[in-house]
Scaffold this motif. Structure first.
Motif, short mmCIF file in Angstrom:
data_model
loop_
_atom_site.label_atom_id
_atom_site.label_comp_id
_atom_site.label_asym_id
_atom_site.label_seq_id
_atom_site.Cartn_x
_atom_site.Cartn_y
_atom_site.Cartn_z
N ASP A 161 2.33 -15.35 -0.43
CA ASP A 161 2.49 -16.35 -1.47
C ASP A 161 2.66 -17.70 -0.79
N PRO A 162 1.62 -18.51 -0.70
CA PRO A 162 1.72 -19.77 0.03
C PRO A 162 2.69 -20.76 -0.60
N ALA A 163 2.84 -20.73 -1.92
CA ALA A 163 3.74 -21.67 -2.58
C ALA A 163 5.20 -21.37 -2.23
N ALA A 164 5.55 -20.08 -2.24
CA ALA A 164 6.92 -19.69 -1.92
C ALA A 164 7.13 -19.48 -0.43
N GLY A 165 6.04 -19.31 0.31
CA GLY A 165 6.15 -19.06 1.74
C GLY A 165 6.67 -17.68 2.07
N THR A 166 6.37 -16.70 1.23
CA THR A 166 6.90 -15.35 1.41
C THR A 166 5.78 -14.34 1.59
N TRP A 167 6.15 -13.18 2.15
CA TRP A 167 5.19 -12.14 2.51
C TRP A 167 5.66 -10.79 1.99
N GLY A 218 -1.25 -16.77 -7.52
CA GLY A 218 -0.78 -17.47 -6.34
C GLY A 218 -0.70 -16.64 -5.09
N ARG A 219 -0.77 -15.31 -5.21
CA ARG A 219 -0.68 -14.47 -4.03
C ARG A 219 -2.07 -14.28 -3.41
N ARG A 220 -2.09 -14.15 -2.08
CA ARG A 220 -3.32 -13.96 -1.34
C ARG A 220 -3.31 -12.60 -0.67
N ARG A 221 -4.40 -11.88 -0.79
CA ARG A 221 -4.54 -10.58 -0.12
C ARG A 221 -5.07 -10.81 1.29
N LEU A 222 -4.30 -10.44 2.29
CA LEU A 222 -4.66 -10.62 3.68
C LEU A 222 -4.48 -9.29 4.41
N PHE A 223 -4.92 -9.25 5.65
CA PHE A 223 -4.59 -8.11 6.49
C PHE A 223 -4.52 -8.57 7.93
N ALA A 224 -3.74 -7.85 8.72
CA ALA A 224 -3.59 -8.16 10.13
C ALA A 224 -4.03 -6.97 10.96
N GLY A 225 -4.67 -7.25 12.08
CA GLY A 225 -5.05 -6.22 13.03
C GLY A 225 -4.37 -6.51 14.36
N GLY A 226 -4.19 -5.47 15.18
CA GLY A 226 -3.54 -5.70 16.46
C GLY A 226 -3.52 -4.47 17.33
N TYR A 227 -2.62 -4.48 18.28
CA TYR A 227 -2.60 -3.46 19.33
C TYR A 227 -1.50 -2.44 19.10
N ASN A 228 -1.88 -1.17 19.12
CA ASN A 228 -0.90 -0.10 18.96
C ASN A 228 0.09 -0.06 20.12
N LYS A 229 -0.37 -0.36 21.33
CA LYS A 229 0.51 -0.32 22.49
C LYS A 229 1.61 -1.37 22.42
N GLU A 230 1.46 -2.35 21.54
CA GLU A 230 2.48 -3.38 21.37
C GLU A 230 3.25 -3.19 20.06
N GLY A 231 3.17 -1.99 19.50
CA GLY A 231 3.97 -1.68 18.33
C GLY A 231 3.22 -1.63 17.02
N GLY A 232 1.93 -1.97 17.03
CA GLY A 232 1.15 -1.90 15.80
C GLY A 232 0.88 -0.46 15.40
N ALA A 233 0.55 -0.26 14.13
CA ALA A 233 0.28 1.08 13.62
C ALA A 233 -1.05 1.14 12.88
N GLY A 234 -1.95 0.23 13.22
CA GLY A 234 -3.23 0.12 12.52
C GLY A 234 -3.27 -1.16 11.72
N VAL A 235 -4.33 -1.33 10.95
CA VAL A 235 -4.45 -2.53 10.11
C VAL A 235 -3.30 -2.59 9.11
N LEU A 236 -2.69 -3.77 8.99
CA LEU A 236 -1.54 -3.95 8.12
C LEU A 236 -1.92 -4.82 6.91
#
Length: 374
Positions: free
Chosen positions: A54-60, A31-49
Protein backbone atom coordinates in the motif's frame (compact mmCIF):
# COMPACT_ATOMS: atom_id res chain seq x y z
CA UNK A 1 -7.45 -8.31 7.69
CA UNK A 2 -6.82 -5.37 5.36
CA UNK A 3 -4.24 -3.60 7.50
CA UNK A 4 -0.58 -3.83 6.45
CA UNK A 5 2.04 -5.47 8.61
CA UNK A 6 4.40 -3.50 10.78
CA UNK A 7 8.16 -3.92 10.25
CA UNK A 8 8.40 -6.19 13.32
CA UNK A 9 5.51 -8.36 12.16
CA UNK A 10 7.16 -8.73 8.77
CA UNK A 11 10.06 -10.63 10.40
CA UNK A 12 7.94 -13.76 10.30
CA UNK A 13 6.62 -13.19 6.79
CA UNK A 14 8.63 -15.95 5.15
CA UNK A 15 6.52 -18.48 7.01
CA UNK A 16 3.19 -16.70 6.55
CA UNK A 17 0.07 -18.76 5.87
CA UNK A 18 -1.80 -18.06 2.63
CA UNK A 19 -5.00 -16.09 3.10
CA UNK A 20 -8.36 -17.44 1.96
CA UNK A 21 -9.35 -16.13 -1.45
CA UNK A 22 -11.98 -13.75 -0.06
CA UNK A 23 -9.63 -12.31 2.53
CA UNK A 24 -6.94 -11.94 -0.13
CA UNK A 25 -9.30 -10.01 -2.37
CA UNK A 26 -10.11 -7.67 0.51
CA UNK A 27 -6.43 -7.22 1.30
CA UNK A 28 -5.80 -6.24 -2.30
CA UNK A 29 -8.36 -3.49 -2.26
CA UNK A 30 -8.14 0.05 -3.52
CA UNK A 31 -4.63 1.45 -3.49
CA UNK A 32 -2.84 -1.86 -2.93
CA UNK A 33 -0.29 -3.16 -5.42
CA UNK A 34 0.35 -6.84 -6.13
CA UNK A 35 4.10 -7.45 -6.19
CA UNK A 36 6.45 -10.35 -5.71
CA UNK A 37 10.06 -10.77 -4.65
CA UNK A 38 12.59 -13.34 -5.77
CA UNK A 39 15.89 -14.21 -4.14
CA UNK A 40 18.35 -16.73 -2.84
CA UNK A 41 17.43 -19.72 -0.70
CA UNK A 42 20.96 -19.89 0.74
CA UNK A 43 20.36 -16.44 2.24
CA UNK A 44 17.09 -17.39 3.89
CA UNK A 45 14.62 -17.16 1.02
CA UNK A 46 11.97 -19.83 0.52
CA UNK A 47 11.03 -19.19 -3.10
CA UNK A 48 9.10 -16.38 -4.73
CA UNK A 49 7.38 -14.25 -2.08
CA UNK A 50 3.99 -12.71 -3.10
CA UNK A 51 3.47 -9.28 -1.54
CA UNK A 52 0.78 -6.64 -1.19
CA UNK A 53 2.02 -3.07 -0.94
CA UNK A 54 0.00 0.00 0.00
CA UNK A 55 2.05 2.98 -1.21
CA UNK A 56 -0.20 5.55 0.48
CA UNK A 57 0.12 3.95 3.92
CA UNK A 58 3.63 2.63 3.31
CA UNK A 59 2.69 -0.84 4.56
CA UNK A 60 3.23 -4.39 3.34
CA UNK A 61 1.63 -7.81 3.63
CA UNK A 62 3.44 -11.03 2.71
CA UNK A 63 1.86 -14.35 1.71
CA UNK A 64 3.13 -17.92 1.56
CA UNK A 65 6.33 -18.29 -0.46
CA UNK A 66 6.25 -20.29 -3.71
CA UNK A 67 8.66 -23.12 -2.93
CA UNK A 68 8.62 -24.32 -6.56
CA UNK A 69 10.60 -21.19 -7.52
CA UNK A 70 13.90 -21.46 -5.58
CA UNK A 71 16.82 -19.08 -6.18
CA UNK A 72 14.71 -16.92 -8.50
CA UNK A 73 17.15 -14.01 -8.80
CA UNK A 74 15.40 -12.36 -11.77
CA UNK A 75 12.21 -12.60 -13.80
CA UNK A 76 10.21 -11.00 -16.61
CA UNK A 77 6.49 -10.91 -17.36
CA UNK A 78 4.87 -11.67 -20.71
CA UNK A 79 2.75 -8.54 -21.29
CA UNK A 80 0.06 -10.30 -23.34
CA UNK A 81 -0.19 -13.69 -21.64
CA UNK A 82 0.53 -12.68 -18.05
CA UNK A 83 3.12 -15.44 -17.61
CA UNK A 84 6.26 -14.98 -15.53
CA UNK A 85 9.62 -16.37 -16.64
CA UNK A 86 12.04 -16.83 -13.74
CA UNK A 87 15.67 -17.90 -13.63
CA UNK A 88 16.77 -20.52 -11.14
CA UNK A 89 20.33 -19.43 -10.46
CA UNK A 90 22.73 -22.34 -9.90
CA UNK A 91 25.45 -24.43 -11.51
CA UNK A 92 22.70 -26.29 -13.40
CA UNK A 93 20.85 -23.19 -14.57
CA UNK A 94 17.10 -23.41 -15.11
CA UNK A 95 14.32 -21.20 -16.45
CA UNK A 96 10.78 -21.76 -15.18
CA UNK A 97 7.43 -20.52 -16.48
CA UNK A 98 4.74 -19.61 -13.94
CA UNK A 99 1.14 -18.40 -14.12
CA UNK A 100 -0.02 -16.51 -10.99
CA UNK A 101 -3.63 -17.07 -9.85
CA UNK A 102 -4.39 -15.04 -6.76
CA UNK A 103 -1.88 -16.03 -4.09
CA UNK A 104 -1.07 -19.31 -5.91
CA UNK A 105 1.61 -19.66 -8.58
CA UNK A 106 1.33 -22.58 -11.02
CA UNK A 107 4.53 -23.77 -12.68
CA UNK A 108 3.80 -24.61 -16.32
CA UNK A 109 7.26 -25.56 -17.54
CA UNK A 110 10.93 -25.69 -16.64
CA UNK A 111 13.99 -26.20 -18.83
CA UNK A 112 17.75 -25.75 -18.86
CA UNK A 113 19.09 -22.23 -19.34
CA UNK A 114 21.95 -23.73 -21.35
CA UNK A 115 24.55 -22.58 -18.84
CA UNK A 116 25.49 -21.89 -15.23
CA UNK A 117 24.02 -19.23 -12.96
CA UNK A 118 21.45 -17.53 -15.21
CA UNK A 119 20.94 -14.00 -13.86
CA UNK A 120 18.96 -11.97 -16.42
CA UNK A 121 16.15 -12.44 -18.95
CA UNK A 122 14.55 -10.49 -21.79
CA UNK A 123 11.51 -11.10 -23.99
CA UNK A 124 11.67 -10.30 -27.70
CA UNK A 125 9.34 -7.48 -28.84
CA UNK A 126 6.97 -9.99 -30.49
CA UNK A 127 7.00 -12.34 -27.50
CA UNK A 128 8.31 -15.27 -29.57
CA UNK A 129 11.67 -15.65 -27.84
CA UNK A 130 13.19 -15.43 -24.38
CA UNK A 131 16.86 -14.49 -23.99
CA UNK A 132 18.94 -15.58 -20.99
CA UNK A 133 22.29 -14.35 -19.64
CA UNK A 134 24.28 -17.19 -18.04
CA UNK A 135 26.79 -15.50 -15.74
CA UNK A 136 29.25 -18.20 -14.72
CA UNK A 137 29.43 -19.91 -18.12
CA UNK A 138 29.68 -16.58 -19.96
CA UNK A 139 26.99 -17.36 -22.51
CA UNK A 140 23.62 -16.21 -23.77
CA UNK A 141 20.76 -18.54 -24.61
CA UNK A 142 17.69 -18.03 -26.76
CA UNK A 143 14.52 -20.01 -26.02
CA UNK A 144 11.78 -20.12 -28.66
CA UNK A 145 8.26 -19.64 -27.26
CA UNK A 146 4.90 -20.79 -28.53
CA UNK A 147 3.12 -17.65 -29.69
CA UNK A 148 -0.27 -18.78 -28.38
CA UNK A 149 0.71 -20.26 -25.03
CA UNK A 150 4.09 -18.72 -24.20
CA UNK A 151 5.53 -22.14 -23.38
CA UNK A 152 9.08 -23.06 -24.45
CA UNK A 153 9.56 -24.88 -27.77
CA UNK A 154 12.54 -27.18 -27.43
CA UNK A 155 16.03 -26.65 -26.05
CA UNK A 156 17.76 -23.28 -25.97
CA UNK A 157 20.17 -22.03 -28.62
CA UNK A 158 23.40 -21.15 -26.78
CA UNK A 159 26.08 -18.68 -27.88
CA UNK A 160 29.31 -18.47 -25.87
CA UNK A 161 31.05 -15.15 -25.21
CA UNK A 162 34.81 -14.74 -25.49
CA UNK A 163 37.14 -12.41 -23.64
CA UNK A 164 38.56 -11.43 -20.28
CA UNK A 165 39.64 -8.37 -18.34
CA UNK A 166 42.49 -7.13 -16.15
CA UNK A 167 40.76 -7.96 -12.83
CA UNK A 168 42.12 -11.48 -12.26
CA UNK A 169 39.56 -12.27 -9.55
CA UNK A 170 36.44 -11.21 -11.42
CA UNK A 171 37.43 -11.14 -15.10
CA UNK A 172 39.43 -14.28 -15.83
CA UNK A 173 36.63 -15.42 -18.15
CA UNK A 174 33.46 -13.97 -19.72
CA UNK A 175 30.47 -13.37 -17.44
CA UNK A 176 27.24 -12.44 -19.23
CA UNK A 177 25.17 -10.26 -16.89
CA UNK A 178 22.39 -8.65 -18.98
CA UNK A 179 20.45 -9.25 -22.20
CA UNK A 180 18.05 -7.05 -24.16
CA UNK A 181 16.55 -6.74 -27.64
CA UNK A 182 16.81 -3.67 -29.84
CA UNK A 183 13.50 -1.85 -30.47
CA UNK A 184 13.56 -2.92 -34.13
CA UNK A 185 14.21 -6.57 -33.10
CA UNK A 186 17.32 -6.78 -35.30
CA UNK A 187 19.76 -7.30 -32.43
CA UNK A 188 20.06 -9.04 -29.11
CA UNK A 189 22.54 -7.15 -26.97
CA UNK A 190 24.41 -8.77 -24.08
CA UNK A 191 26.54 -7.07 -21.43
CA UNK A 192 29.56 -9.05 -20.22
CA UNK A 193 31.26 -8.13 -16.94
CA UNK A 194 34.23 -10.46 -17.45
CA UNK A 195 34.99 -9.41 -21.02
CA UNK A 196 34.49 -5.66 -20.46
CA UNK A 197 32.17 -5.64 -23.47
CA UNK A 198 28.74 -5.32 -24.97
CA UNK A 199 28.08 -7.90 -27.67
CA UNK A 200 25.52 -7.61 -30.48
CA UNK A 201 23.94 -10.85 -31.71
CA UNK A 202 22.03 -10.70 -34.99
CA UNK A 203 18.42 -11.75 -34.31
CA UNK A 204 16.10 -13.25 -36.95
CA UNK A 205 12.56 -12.58 -35.76
CA UNK A 206 11.06 -14.86 -38.42
CA UNK A 207 12.82 -17.94 -37.08
CA UNK A 208 13.54 -16.74 -33.51
CA UNK A 209 17.22 -17.63 -33.96
CA UNK A 210 20.51 -15.85 -33.32
CA UNK A 211 23.02 -15.29 -36.10
CA UNK A 212 26.44 -13.63 -36.16
CA UNK A 213 27.93 -12.11 -33.02
CA UNK A 214 30.07 -8.97 -33.01
CA UNK A 215 31.58 -6.57 -30.51
CA UNK A 216 29.22 -3.64 -30.05
CA UNK A 217 31.19 -1.70 -27.45
CA UNK A 218 34.54 -2.09 -25.67
CA UNK A 219 34.21 -0.81 -22.11
CA UNK A 220 36.97 0.77 -20.03
CA UNK A 221 39.34 -2.08 -19.05
CA UNK A 222 38.53 -3.42 -15.61
CA UNK A 223 35.26 -1.50 -15.33
CA UNK A 224 33.12 -4.65 -15.32
CA UNK A 225 29.96 -3.56 -17.22
CA UNK A 226 26.80 -4.99 -15.67
CA UNK A 227 23.46 -3.63 -16.99
CA UNK A 228 22.05 -1.34 -19.68
CA UNK A 229 19.06 1.00 -19.57
CA UNK A 230 17.62 2.83 -22.58
CA UNK A 231 16.32 6.35 -23.02
CA UNK A 232 12.58 6.20 -23.88
CA UNK A 233 12.88 8.56 -26.88
CA UNK A 234 16.51 9.27 -27.80
CA UNK A 235 18.95 6.77 -29.39
CA UNK A 236 20.88 6.60 -26.12
CA UNK A 237 21.71 3.91 -23.60
CA UNK A 238 23.20 4.09 -20.12
CA UNK A 239 25.70 1.46 -19.02
CA UNK A 240 26.29 0.81 -15.33
CA UNK A 241 29.66 -0.81 -14.54
CA UNK A 242 29.99 -2.88 -11.39
CA UNK A 243 33.72 -2.87 -10.75
CA UNK A 244 34.48 0.84 -11.19
CA UNK A 245 31.08 2.16 -10.00
CA UNK A 246 30.27 4.22 -13.06
CA UNK A 247 27.48 5.09 -15.51
CA UNK A 248 28.44 5.73 -19.14
CA UNK A 249 26.18 7.53 -21.61
CA UNK A 250 26.22 5.69 -24.94
CA UNK A 251 24.87 6.60 -28.36
CA UNK A 252 23.52 3.59 -30.22
CA UNK A 253 23.78 3.17 -33.98
CA UNK A 254 21.63 1.27 -36.47
CA UNK A 255 24.38 -1.32 -36.91
CA UNK A 256 24.01 -2.35 -33.24
CA UNK A 257 27.16 -0.60 -32.02
CA UNK A 258 27.56 1.98 -29.24
CA UNK A 259 29.78 5.06 -28.81
CA UNK A 260 30.61 6.56 -25.42
CA UNK A 261 29.63 10.19 -24.84
CA UNK A 262 30.24 10.77 -21.11
CA UNK A 263 31.04 8.87 -17.91
CA UNK A 264 30.01 9.53 -14.29
CA UNK A 265 30.72 7.96 -10.91
CA UNK A 266 27.76 6.51 -9.01
CA UNK A 267 29.48 6.88 -5.62
CA UNK A 268 28.79 9.67 -3.14
CA UNK A 269 31.41 12.43 -2.87
CA UNK A 270 34.26 11.51 -0.55
CA UNK A 271 33.47 7.78 -0.38
CA UNK A 272 36.64 5.69 -0.02
CA UNK A 273 35.40 2.19 0.90
CA UNK A 274 34.71 -0.82 -1.29
CA UNK A 275 31.54 -0.80 -3.37
CA UNK A 276 30.04 -2.43 -6.46
CA UNK A 277 27.45 -0.72 -8.64
CA UNK A 278 24.32 -2.82 -9.06
CA UNK A 279 21.02 -1.86 -10.65
CA UNK A 280 20.06 0.92 -13.03
CA UNK A 281 16.61 2.31 -13.91
CA UNK A 282 15.15 5.25 -15.84
CA UNK A 283 11.72 6.75 -15.25
CA UNK A 284 9.32 6.35 -18.23
CA UNK A 285 9.40 10.09 -18.98
CA UNK A 286 13.18 10.00 -19.39
CA UNK A 287 13.85 12.68 -16.78
CA UNK A 288 15.66 10.77 -14.03
CA UNK A 289 18.15 7.89 -13.80
CA UNK A 290 18.82 5.83 -10.68
CA UNK A 291 21.75 3.51 -9.91
CA UNK A 292 22.48 1.46 -6.80
CA UNK A 293 25.76 1.14 -4.91
CA UNK A 294 26.37 -2.13 -3.04
CA UNK A 295 28.86 -1.45 -0.27
CA UNK A 296 28.26 2.30 -0.22
CA UNK A 297 24.64 1.12 0.27
CA UNK A 298 23.13 4.09 -1.50
CA UNK A 299 21.06 5.14 -4.51
CA UNK A 300 22.49 7.71 -6.90
CA UNK A 301 19.99 9.90 -8.74
CA UNK A 302 20.88 11.77 -11.94
CA UNK A 303 18.77 14.32 -13.80
CA UNK A 304 18.49 13.55 -17.52
CA UNK A 305 18.62 16.61 -19.77
CA UNK A 306 16.70 17.15 -22.99
CA UNK A 307 19.73 15.86 -24.89
CA UNK A 308 20.08 12.81 -22.64
CA UNK A 309 23.07 14.13 -20.71
CA UNK A 310 23.32 13.28 -17.00
CA UNK A 311 23.68 15.70 -14.11
CA UNK A 312 24.29 14.31 -10.60
CA UNK A 313 21.32 15.21 -8.42
CA UNK A 314 21.32 13.21 -5.19
CA UNK A 315 22.81 10.28 -3.31
CA UNK A 316 20.63 8.76 -0.58
CA UNK A 317 21.07 5.82 1.80
CA UNK A 318 19.25 2.75 0.42
CA UNK A 319 17.60 1.84 3.74
CA UNK A 320 19.31 -1.53 4.07
CA UNK A 321 22.40 -3.40 2.91
CA UNK A 322 23.53 -4.40 -0.60
CA UNK A 323 20.91 -2.83 -2.95
CA UNK A 324 20.88 -5.40 -5.76
CA UNK A 325 17.77 -4.29 -7.67
CA UNK A 326 15.51 -1.26 -7.97
CA UNK A 327 11.97 -1.08 -9.35
CA UNK A 328 9.94 1.99 -10.30
CA UNK A 329 6.19 2.17 -9.61
CA UNK A 330 5.32 5.02 -11.95
CA UNK A 331 1.69 5.68 -11.02
CA UNK A 332 2.54 5.69 -7.31
CA UNK A 333 5.72 7.80 -7.65
CA UNK A 334 7.64 5.19 -5.68
CA UNK A 335 11.02 3.53 -6.06
CA UNK A 336 11.54 0.14 -4.41
CA UNK A 337 14.99 -1.13 -3.45
CA UNK A 338 15.71 -4.85 -3.01
CA UNK A 339 18.42 -4.89 -0.31
CA UNK A 340 19.85 -8.39 -0.57
CA UNK A 341 22.03 -8.67 2.55
CA UNK A 342 19.59 -7.03 4.95
CA UNK A 343 16.72 -9.02 3.40
CA UNK A 344 14.47 -6.00 3.06
CA UNK A 345 12.55 -4.10 0.39
CA UNK A 346 12.70 -0.38 1.14
CA UNK A 347 10.41 2.19 -0.45
CA UNK A 348 11.15 5.76 -1.48
CA UNK A 349 8.86 8.59 -2.56
CA UNK A 350 9.84 10.20 -5.88
CA UNK A 351 9.47 13.98 -5.99
CA UNK A 352 8.69 15.87 -9.18
CA UNK A 353 12.35 16.64 -9.68
CA UNK A 354 13.22 12.94 -9.32
CA UNK A 355 14.74 13.19 -5.86
CA UNK A 356 14.02 10.46 -3.34
CA UNK A 357 12.77 10.42 0.26
CA UNK A 358 12.08 7.37 2.51
CA UNK A 359 8.41 6.29 2.43
CA UNK A 360 6.99 4.01 5.13
CA UNK A 361 8.22 0.75 6.60
CA UNK A 362 10.31 -1.92 4.87
CA UNK A 363 9.13 -5.38 3.86
CA UNK A 364 11.03 -8.41 5.13
CA UNK A 365 12.19 -10.59 2.21
CA UNK A 366 15.21 -12.78 3.10
CA UNK A 367 17.85 -13.03 0.37
CA UNK A 368 15.90 -10.71 -1.93
CA UNK A 369 17.45 -10.19 -5.38
CA UNK A 370 14.63 -8.41 -7.20
CA UNK A 371 11.07 -7.14 -6.81
CA UNK A 372 8.47 -6.65 -9.55
CA UNK A 373 4.72 -6.20 -10.14
CA UNK A 374 2.62 -9.30 -10.67
Amino acid sequence: MTEGLTRRAMLGAAGAVALPRGALAAARGAGRRRLFAGGYNKEGGAGVLPLDYDPAAGTWRAHAAVAAAPDASYGVRHPRLGLHYLVQEGSDGQVAVFRPAGDTWHRLARLSSGGADPCHLALSPDGRALAVANYSSGSVALIRLDRATGRPLGAAQVVAHRGSGPNAERQAAPHAHWVGFSPDARWLWSVDLGADAIFAHRYDAATARLGETKLAYRAVPGSGPRHLAFHPRLPLAYLVAELDNSVTVLRRADDGSFTALARHTTLPPGFTGKSQAGAIAIDPAGRSLYASNRGADSIAMFAIGADGALTPGQTIACGGRWPRHIALLERDARLLVANQHSGTIDAFRIARDGRLAPAGSAARAPGVAFVAPV
